[in-house]
Scaffold this motif. Structure first.
Motif, mmCIF file in Angstrom:
data_model
loop_
_atom_site.group_PDB
_atom_site.id
_atom_site.type_symbol
_atom_site.label_atom_id
_atom_site.label_comp_id
_atom_site.label_asym_id
_atom_site.label_seq_id
_atom_site.Cartn_x
_atom_site.Cartn_y
_atom_site.Cartn_z
ATOM 1 N N LEU A 202 0.825 -1.209 0.000
ATOM 2 C CA LEU A 202 0.000 0.000 0.000
ATOM 3 C C LEU A 202 0.858 1.258 0.000
ATOM 4 C CD1 LEU A 202 -2.823 -0.971 2.547
ATOM 5 C CD2 LEU A 202 -2.951 -0.940 0.044
ATOM 6 N N ALA A 203 1.929 1.227 0.770
ATOM 7 C CA ALA A 203 2.815 2.392 0.832
ATOM 8 C C ALA A 203 3.476 2.651 -0.520
ATOM 9 C CB ALA A 203 3.874 2.177 1.910
ATOM 10 N N ALA A 204 3.881 1.567 -1.171
ATOM 11 C CA ALA A 204 4.548 1.703 -2.470
ATOM 12 C C ALA A 204 3.605 2.271 -3.529
ATOM 13 C CB ALA A 204 5.085 0.350 -2.920
ATOM 14 N N ASP B 128 10.373 4.777 10.614
ATOM 15 C CA ASP B 128 10.660 4.580 9.196
ATOM 16 C C ASP B 128 9.533 5.130 8.331
ATOM 17 O OD1 ASP B 128 12.100 3.359 6.905
ATOM 18 O OD2 ASP B 128 10.356 2.041 6.844
ATOM 19 N N TYR B 129 8.286 4.834 8.695
ATOM 20 C CA TYR B 129 7.152 5.335 7.920
ATOM 21 C C TYR B 129 7.030 6.851 8.045
ATOM 22 C CZ TYR B 129 5.388 0.812 6.424
ATOM 23 O OH TYR B 129 5.253 -0.404 5.792
ATOM 24 N N ALA B 130 7.331 7.388 9.231
ATOM 25 C CA ALA B 130 7.287 8.837 9.414
ATOM 26 C C ALA B 130 8.380 9.522 8.592
ATOM 27 C CB ALA B 130 7.447 9.178 10.889
ATOM 28 N N LEU C 245 3.160 9.291 7.198
ATOM 29 C CA LEU C 245 2.257 9.452 8.340
ATOM 30 C C LEU C 245 1.998 10.926 8.636
ATOM 31 C CD1 LEU C 245 3.715 6.768 10.791
ATOM 32 C CD2 LEU C 245 1.921 6.482 9.064
ATOM 33 N N GLU C 246 0.794 11.210 9.080
ATOM 34 C CA GLU C 246 0.381 12.562 9.420
ATOM 35 C C GLU C 246 0.898 12.945 10.807
ATOM 36 O OE1 GLU C 246 -1.763 16.219 8.892
ATOM 37 O OE2 GLU C 246 -1.063 14.652 7.514
ATOM 38 N N SER D 1 -2.104 5.387 13.821
ATOM 39 C CA SER D 1 -1.537 6.466 13.032
ATOM 40 C C SER D 1 -2.511 6.848 11.929
ATOM 41 C CB SER D 1 -0.198 6.039 12.422
ATOM 42 O OG SER D 1 0.786 5.852 13.424
ATOM 43 N N VAL D 2 -2.267 7.995 11.336
ATOM 44 C CA VAL D 2 -3.095 8.499 10.249
ATOM 45 C C VAL D 2 -2.213 8.673 9.023
ATOM 46 C CG1 VAL D 2 -4.511 10.425 9.442
ATOM 47 C CG2 VAL D 2 -4.701 9.647 11.820
ATOM 48 N N SER D 3 -2.679 8.210 7.884
ATOM 49 C CA SER D 3 -1.918 8.355 6.652
ATOM 50 C C SER D 3 -1.842 9.816 6.242
ATOM 51 C CB SER D 3 -2.583 7.544 5.532
ATOM 52 O OG SER D 3 -2.034 7.865 4.281
ATOM 53 N N SER D 4 -0.678 10.240 5.786
ATOM 54 C CA SER D 4 -0.516 11.625 5.350
ATOM 55 C C SER D 4 -1.308 11.911 4.076
ATOM 56 C CB SER D 4 0.967 11.927 5.107
ATOM 57 O OG SER D 4 1.503 11.059 4.118
ATOM 58 N N SER D 5 -1.742 10.866 3.380
ATOM 59 C CA SER D 5 -2.472 11.048 2.121
ATOM 60 C C SER D 5 -3.990 11.016 2.291
ATOM 61 C CB SER D 5 -2.058 9.968 1.118
ATOM 62 O OG SER D 5 -2.378 8.674 1.611
#
Length: 440
Positions: free
Chosen positions: A97-99, A116-118, A123-124, A322-326
């Motif tokens: 999903l991230a890719a 790593d995700y941040a 991540l928001e 967490s909340v996705s930045s997108s």
């Protein structure tokens, strides 16, 4: 020492989450009081369909689905598309999903991966979610990355040791005491060997676990093996001292033979080292210790990890929302993640399915109805806190090193190579990994 699979807890018993990915929509009608939105956020008025995913046990899945239904009842314009998976499947799916830049709006996140995700901007920033009076500021400070908060902590976690108090007392073995040292831990192993029946042992063989050695290294003030996730740092003298101690234990039959050790399977009634009655101690996390109480009801007690000059073990929140930045629902998502740890009805519904709730008031509300199997995690947390060090998981990119460490040390356990040969291979792999990560 055989380590409980966590995770790292939050691991709350990730290794038991064996369900396949499922998709379900949470709905509902009615109305109710709406919790305040995050500071600076505008309330959503139109229809909202947020995607959310998490990993865990079936108990966690069912409780979370009920909590989502409750949120929809309180906020009729909000519905959820839910996906829940086992631990390994979750991270495989999230990587995909991230890719493709299609991460879910809200997602469960773990302490081993959140930075790593941040760092990748996925991540928001949730720093404007007002958590005053809800989460201890010290906990939040420890969780910030570059001064920002990328996950709302859901539960307390920590590491410690569970021991079979009933059998140790019956054999006349001195019971482990809070804040015991590594010297006392090794002395305990020797005493247990001298007093227990032939095929029972005080401790397992900790040779092949990089994490168990890292506890030893960090407690002696030498820091983690993977500094900042990029630099390899293995103290050679300390490592040999640790490994030679266990080598002598194998020769003296102080720890189980390699053939017995290799058959251990955590949380299985017949092959768990502690649950089966073969070994008197085992590491566990706050989130996983309840399984051992379930296997040996009323017989086990807890103590912190062995300590050195710098402390020992760890105690830290490791599971988050967490909340996705997108996401296109940033305001509603922030309101929801705060609600998840503050709403009393949600707290009752979720219970301890993610460990000890981070919100102390929620835990106090649950306490009267909790059984020993639910509260033993709090006991472990209480003994771990005093000497706890930071949580040092294997950072992204170190997976091959972790496998190499285990493989080479298992070869030592089975007398297929020497400690010196294993060290050379482990050190070379560490440097190789460091160079690869440095080029990224």
């Amino acid at each position: 020492m055989l380590l409980a699979k966590k995770r790292i807890a939050g691991m709350t018993i990730f290794s038991m989450a064996a369900v396949l990915a499922l998709t379900a929509c949470g709905g509902g009608g009615g109305s109710g009081d709406k919790p305040p939105a995050a500071d600076g956020d505008k309330k959503s008025s139109g229809p909202v369909n947020m995607k959310i995913m998490w990993w865990g046990t079936d108990a966690r899945h069912q409780a979370t689905l009920k909590a989502l239904d409750l949120y929809t009842q309180q906020n009729p314009n909000v519905k959820f598309t839910s996906e829940y998976l086992a631990w390994d499947a979750f991270w495989t799916k999230l990587t995909t999903l991230a890719a493709s830049k299609s991460m879910t709006d809200v997602l469960q996140m773990d302490g081993a991966y959140i930075q790593d995700y941040a760092k990748r901007g996925l991540l928001e920033d949730l720093s404007d979610v007002d958590l005053k009076g809800i989460v201890d500021p010290k906990i939040l400070d420890n969780l910030r990355y570059n001064g920002k908060l990328y996950g709302i902590p859901l539960a307390h976690n920590g590491s410690g040791i569970v021991f079979n108090k009933a059998e140790l007392e019956a054999a006349g073995v001195k019971i482990p005491a809070k804040d015991w040292t590594w010297d006392e831990f090794f002395a305990f192993a020797k005493e247990a060997r001298s007093k227990l029946p032939k095929e029972k042992y005080g401790i397992t063989d900790g040779t092949s676990s990089w994490e168990w050695y890292q506890f030893y290294q960090t407690s002696n003030g030498k820091g983690p093996m993977m500094v900042d996730g990029t630099k390899f740092s293995l103290d050679k003298d300390l490592w040999f001292k640790f490994q030679q101690t266990y080598d002598q234990f194998r020769k003296n039959n102080t720890v189980p033979p390699a053939q017995v050790q290799s058959g251990f399977k955590e949380n299985d009634p017949k092959s768990d080292p502690l649950g089966s009655g073969t070994v008197m101690t085992r590491t566990a996390t706050v989130g996983s210790v309840s399984v051992l109480e379930g296997l040996l009801p009323g017989k086990v007690a807890v103590v912190n990890n062995p300590t050195g000059p710098s402390g020992g073990g760890w105690a830290q929140a490791t599971i988050f929302l967490s909340v996705s930045s997108s996401t296109k629902y940033k305001a509603e998502a922030k309101k929801f993640v705060k609600w998840f740890i503050t709403d009393k009805e949600a707290g009752k519904t979720l219970g301890t399915t993610r460990g000890i709730p981070i919100n102390e008031q929620i835990y106090k509300d649950l306490l009267p109805d909790l059984k020993r199997v639910d509260t033993i995690g709090k006991d472990l947390l209480d003994v771990a806190l005093g000497k706890a060090l930071p949580f040092y998981p294997a950072p992204p990119g170190w997976e091959d090193f972790v496998k190499t460490y285990q493989t080479e040390m298992e070869a030592v356990m089975f007398n297929k190579q020497t400690i010196e040969q294993a060290y050379d291979k482990i050190a070379a792999k560490g440097k190789e990994t460091e160079m690869k990560l440095g080029k990224k």
